[in-house]
Design a protein around this motif. Structure first.
Motif, PDB file in Angstrom:
ATOM      1  N   ILE A  88       1.054   4.279  -2.781  1.00 28.21           N
ATOM      2  CA  ILE A  88       1.042   5.576  -2.442  1.00 28.21           C
ATOM      3  C   ILE A  88       2.088   6.440  -3.092  1.00 28.21           C
ATOM      4  CG2 ILE A  88       0.745   7.211  -0.525  1.00 28.21           C
ATOM      5  CD1 ILE A  88      -0.936   5.056   0.592  1.00 28.21           C
TER       6      ILE A  88
ATOM      7  N   ILE B  82       2.106   9.399  -5.621  1.00 30.17           N
ATOM      8  CA  ILE B  82       2.596  10.957  -5.024  1.00 30.17           C
ATOM      9  C   ILE B  82       3.869  11.275  -6.294  1.00 30.17           C
ATOM     10  CG2 ILE B  82       3.705  12.066  -3.316  1.00 30.17           C
ATOM     11  CD1 ILE B  82       2.474  10.407  -1.099  1.00 30.17           C
TER      12      ILE B  82
ATOM     13  N   SER C 259       0.877  -1.247  -0.076  1.00 27.84           N
ATOM     14  CA  SER C 259       0.106   0.155  -0.009  1.00 27.84           C
ATOM     15  C   SER C 259       0.648   1.200  -0.034  1.00 27.84           C
ATOM     16  CB  SER C 259      -0.921   0.040   1.096  1.00 27.84           C
ATOM     17  OG  SER C 259      -1.772  -1.084   1.206  1.00 27.84           O
ATOM     18  N   TRP C 260       2.039   1.227   0.935  1.00 31.47           N
ATOM     19  CA  TRP C 260       2.944   2.292   0.936  1.00 31.47           C
ATOM     20  C   TRP C 260       3.526   2.770  -0.382  1.00 31.47           C
ATOM     21  CZ3 TRP C 260       2.415   6.548   3.716  1.00 31.47           C
ATOM     22  CH2 TRP C 260       1.855   6.401   5.192  1.00 31.47           C
TER      23      TRP C 260
END
Length: 211
Positions: free
Chosen positions: A25, A29, A21-22
């Motif tokens: 993300i 970004i 998930s990170w």
């Protein structure tokens, strides 16, 4: 020992999901920051010329006016971006008079436009006996008698931006190109030339673009 193993396995799964998930993300970004840095600029459109084959208003009754229009346009689009490409997924071009559409849309071929590239289309737009409001028929007649008619060439469609390997979602594109056509007594304005029995207008008109 056997009861403790499923707990450890679930714990590993949760950690793996959190890491993925990170990671996703972080990628999003990064793409967003690149997008902000590059700041895509909307394409520039120019209506270079218009050849008028037919522009006839027929009054069949006190409540019905029919307008027949045949135009060939030369429409150029330029991608002003140095690092961003543009996909034109769907483009429809048509003519309007005082806000009323006077020709059906003509579809332009889907295309990709690289950095700083220019694309030119030469579509025909035709409207055969298109009903127009009574007041518009009167205004067309008045404009023709005055020797000058303003029509608007419009382009509606969808575009996507390409940054490296990233391709954005679709954005709506609206283009409006004003075009003044001269009429009356066989006299043509300085921006037109006779081509047989038709008039070709050298316009080089900047268009208003909204994305």
């Amino acid at each position: 020992m056997s009861a403790h193993y499923p707990y450890e396995r679930r714990k590993c799964y949760r950690r793996l999901c959190a890491i993925l998930s990170w990671f996703i993300i972080l990628i999003l970004i990064t793409i967003f920051l690149i997008w902000l840095i590059l700041r895509p600029t909307k394409p520039h459109f120019i209506l270079e010329d218009a050849t008028v084959y037919t522009f006839n208003l027929t009054t069949t009754s006190a409540t019905l006016n029919l307008l027949t229009t045949t135009l060939q346009l030369s429409l150029a689009a330029r991608n002003p971006n140095k690092r961003i490409g543009i996909y034109y997924d769907r483009l429809d071009v048509y003519a309007t008079y005082r806000g009323q559409q006077i020709t059906p849309p003509t579809s332009l071929p889907a295309s990709y436009q690289g950095h700083k590239e220019v694309t030119v289309w030469s579509p025909f737009v035709n409207g055969n006996a298109v009903p127009v409001a009574v007041y518009l028929g009167m205004e067309i007649s008045q404009d023709q008698n005055a020797g000058r008619v303003l029509i608007n060439v419009r382009v509606d469609g969808r575009v996507r931006w390409k940054v490296g390997t990233f391709i954005s979602g679709r954005y709506r594109l609206n283009v409006n190109c004003p075009a003044y056509l001269s009429f009356g007594g066989g006299e043509y304005s300085s921006n037109s030339v006779l081509v047989g029995s038709t008039a070709k207008y050298q316009l080089v008109q900047q268009c208003y673009v909204d994305v």
